[in-house]
Design a protein around this motif. Structure first.
Motif, PDB file in Angstrom:
ATOM      1  N   THR A  78      39.469 -46.461  10.573  1.00  0.00           N
ATOM      2  CA  THR A  78      39.559 -47.876  10.157  1.00  0.00           C
ATOM      3  C   THR A  78      39.993 -48.684  11.375  1.00  0.00           C
ATOM      4  OG1 THR A  78      41.898 -47.677   9.626  1.00  0.00           O
ATOM      5  CG2 THR A  78      40.345 -47.179   7.840  1.00  0.00           C
ATOM      6  N   LEU A 122      42.515 -41.966   9.421  1.00  0.00           N
ATOM      7  CA  LEU A 122      41.228 -42.487   8.941  1.00  0.00           C
ATOM      8  C   LEU A 122      40.581 -43.433   9.943  1.00  0.00           C
ATOM      9  CD1 LEU A 122      42.080 -43.350   5.221  1.00  0.00           C
ATOM     10  CD2 LEU A 122      41.362 -41.185   6.203  1.00  0.00           C
ATOM     11  N   GLY A 133      45.818 -39.266   5.742  1.00  0.00           N
ATOM     12  CA  GLY A 133      45.334 -38.656   6.982  1.00  0.00           C
ATOM     13  C   GLY A 133      45.028 -39.735   8.009  1.00  0.00           C
ATOM     14  N   TYR A 182      56.847 -49.686  11.681  1.00  0.00           N
ATOM     15  CA  TYR A 182      55.877 -49.127  10.724  1.00  0.00           C
ATOM     16  C   TYR A 182      56.447 -47.871  10.068  1.00  0.00           C
ATOM     17  CZ  TYR A 182      51.334 -47.108   9.228  1.00  0.00           C
ATOM     18  OH  TYR A 182      50.286 -46.568   8.518  1.00  0.00           O
ATOM     19  N   SER A 231      50.811 -44.243   1.868  1.00  0.00           N
ATOM     20  CA  SER A 231      51.871 -44.058   2.859  1.00  0.00           C
ATOM     21  C   SER A 231      51.295 -43.364   4.102  1.00  0.00           C
ATOM     22  CB  SER A 231      53.011 -43.248   2.229  1.00  0.00           C
ATOM     23  OG  SER A 231      54.108 -43.205   3.091  1.00  0.00           O
ATOM     24  N   THR A 246      55.302 -56.571   4.225  1.00  0.00           N
ATOM     25  CA  THR A 246      53.967 -56.088   3.843  1.00  0.00           C
ATOM     26  C   THR A 246      54.032 -54.746   3.130  1.00  0.00           C
ATOM     27  OG1 THR A 246      53.032 -57.209   5.765  1.00  0.00           O
ATOM     28  CG2 THR A 246      51.664 -55.516   4.728  1.00  0.00           C
ATOM     29  N   LYS A 283      57.373 -47.425   6.050  1.00  0.00           N
ATOM     30  CA  LYS A 283      56.682 -46.439   5.206  1.00  0.00           C
ATOM     31  C   LYS A 283      57.680 -45.447   4.609  1.00  0.00           C
ATOM     32  CE  LYS A 283      52.304 -47.684   5.530  1.00  0.00           C
ATOM     33  NZ  LYS A 283      51.442 -47.985   4.374  1.00  0.00           N
TER      34      LYS A 283
HETATM   35  N1  NAP Z   1      43.992 -45.481   9.255  1.00  0.00           N
HETATM   36  C1  NAP Z   1      44.849 -44.481   9.302  1.00  0.00           C
HETATM   37  O1  NAP Z   1      44.710 -43.557  10.100  1.00  0.00           O
HETATM   38  C2  NAP Z   1      46.009 -44.475   8.354  1.00  0.00           C
HETATM   39  C3  NAP Z   1      46.887 -43.371   8.408  1.00  0.00           C
HETATM   40  C4  NAP Z   1      47.946 -43.339   7.543  1.00  0.00           C
HETATM   41  C5  NAP Z   1      48.140 -44.360   6.623  1.00  0.00           C
HETATM   42  N2  NAP Z   1      47.291 -45.431   6.606  1.00  0.00           N
HETATM   43  C6  NAP Z   1      47.559 -46.486   5.615  1.00  0.00           C
HETATM   44  O2  NAP Z   1      46.376 -46.833   4.944  1.00  0.00           O
HETATM   45  C7  NAP Z   1      46.465 -48.188   4.508  1.00  0.00           C
HETATM   46  C8  NAP Z   1      45.222 -48.931   4.912  1.00  0.00           C
HETATM   47  O3  NAP Z   1      45.177 -48.948   6.339  1.00  0.00           O
HETATM   48  P1  NAP Z   1      43.820 -49.076   7.139  1.00  0.00           P
HETATM   49  O4  NAP Z   1      43.739 -47.898   8.030  1.00  0.00           O
HETATM   50  O5  NAP Z   1      42.696 -49.369   6.207  1.00  0.00           O
HETATM   51  O6  NAP Z   1      44.196 -50.305   8.039  1.00  0.00           O
HETATM   52  P2  NAP Z   1      43.332 -51.564   8.502  1.00  0.00           P
HETATM   53  O7  NAP Z   1      41.928 -51.173   8.725  1.00  0.00           O
HETATM   54  O8  NAP Z   1      44.108 -52.162   9.625  1.00  0.00           O
HETATM   55  O9  NAP Z   1      43.399 -52.501   7.236  1.00  0.00           O
HETATM   56  C9  NAP Z   1      44.635 -53.021   6.801  1.00  0.00           C
HETATM   57  C10 NAP Z   1      44.390 -53.919   5.627  1.00  0.00           C
HETATM   58  O10 NAP Z   1      45.656 -54.453   5.203  1.00  0.00           O
HETATM   59  C11 NAP Z   1      45.530 -55.843   5.086  1.00  0.00           C
HETATM   60  N3  NAP Z   1      46.823 -56.471   5.395  1.00  0.00           N
HETATM   61  C12 NAP Z   1      47.597 -56.302   6.492  1.00  0.00           C
HETATM   62  N4  NAP Z   1      48.699 -57.069   6.428  1.00  0.00           N
HETATM   63  C13 NAP Z   1      48.614 -57.729   5.250  1.00  0.00           C
HETATM   64  C14 NAP Z   1      49.437 -58.689   4.608  1.00  0.00           C
HETATM   65  N5  NAP Z   1      50.588 -59.081   5.142  1.00  0.00           N
HETATM   66  N6  NAP Z   1      49.043 -59.165   3.400  1.00  0.00           N
HETATM   67  C15 NAP Z   1      47.888 -58.750   2.832  1.00  0.00           C
HETATM   68  N7  NAP Z   1      47.067 -57.855   3.402  1.00  0.00           N
HETATM   69  C16 NAP Z   1      47.426 -57.356   4.603  1.00  0.00           C
HETATM   70  C17 NAP Z   1      44.465 -56.250   6.089  1.00  0.00           C
HETATM   71  O11 NAP Z   1      43.919 -57.459   5.680  1.00  0.00           O
HETATM   72  P3  NAP Z   1      42.972 -58.333   6.676  1.00  0.00           P
HETATM   73  O12 NAP Z   1      41.699 -57.579   6.853  1.00  0.00           O
HETATM   74  O13 NAP Z   1      42.814 -59.599   5.911  1.00  0.00           O
HETATM   75  O14 NAP Z   1      43.744 -58.467   7.946  1.00  0.00           O
HETATM   76  C18 NAP Z   1      43.481 -55.082   5.965  1.00  0.00           C
HETATM   77  O15 NAP Z   1      42.575 -55.281   4.875  1.00  0.00           O
HETATM   78  C19 NAP Z   1      47.735 -48.767   5.133  1.00  0.00           C
HETATM   79  O16 NAP Z   1      48.757 -48.751   4.156  1.00  0.00           O
HETATM   80  C20 NAP Z   1      48.060 -47.778   6.244  1.00  0.00           C
HETATM   81  O17 NAP Z   1      49.430 -47.723   6.507  1.00  0.00           O
HETATM   82  C21 NAP Z   1      46.232 -45.497   7.443  1.00  0.00           C
END
Ligand code: NAP
Length: 141
Positions: free
Chosen positions: A93, A91, A89, A58, A38, A10, A62
């Motif tokens: 989600t 977030l 940061g 994870y 990232s 992924t 990354k």
């Molecule tokens: N949230 C934080 O605090 C945070 C911090 C640092 C970095 N990030 C990064 O921000 C990015 C977005 O994360 P998020 O917080 O928005 O997470 P999230 O709410 O869990 O959403 C993850 C998204 O990725 C999609 N996904 C997961 N596995 C997949 C796959 N194998 N193929 C296609 N799509 C896939 C999911 O699709 P479905 O909805 O269809 O399952 C969902 O839309 C990620 O790269 C994460 O590492 C987030």
């Protein structure tokens, strides 16, 4: 660690394939920008700091994404591209949960839109006024 292959697929391989597919289209456009989302959990320098966060697959994926970003930036930077990684940061989600900061998505979008050629090959951090560790300075690799 049982899910390392899934994380690799992924967060690294899929990013590579998506980037590769879009490059010919981006080459025809004027905004040649590729942003890989990232996290500081992928920072090797900060690994000790995050030792208590139990998601090694994870973190590894990354860290690899960061290197993938640098490799693309070295190859495509001279061809007019701006390719960088960003730590969005903590977030609010599905992944981040309810306790995360509310302003993170806006700060991430602003940072991405504001980045230019000088940011090619960098690891960016968001800026949120009043939150010390979101001071906009690049995290260590
Ligand atoms: N949230 C934080 O605090 C945070 C911090 C640092 C970095 N990030 C990064 O921000 C990015 C977005 O994360 P998020 O917080 O928005 O997470 P999230 O709410 O869990 O959403 C993850 C998204 O990725 C999609 N996904 C997961 N596995 C997949 C796959 N194998 N193929 C296609 N799509 C896939 C999911 O699709 P479905 O909805 O269809 O399952 C969902 O839309 C990620 O790269 C994460 O590492 C987030």
């Amino acid at each position: 660690m049982n899910d390392l292959d899934e994380h690799f697929n992924t967060n690294v391989l899929s990013v590579h394939n998506t980037t590769r597919a879009f490059l010919p289209l981006l080459e025809k456009g004027s905004l040649k920008k590729v942003v890989n989302v990232s996290t500081t959990l992928g920072s090797i320098a900060m690994a000790g700091f995050f030792a208590q966060t139990p998601c090694p697959a994870y973190k590894i994926s990354k860290s690899m994404l960061n290197m993938l970003t640098v490799q693309y930036s070295l190859e495509y930077g001279p061809k007019g591209f701006t390719i960088f990684a960003i730590s969005p940061g903590w977030l609010r989600t599905d992944l981040g949960g309810e306790a995360a900061v509310e302003q993170g998505a806006k700060a991430t979008a602003e940072k991405i839109m504001g980045a230019g050629k000088d940011q090619n090959g960098q690891f960016l951090n968001i800026f949120i006024e009043g939150i010390g560790h979101y001071d906009g300075s690049n995290p260590p690799w």
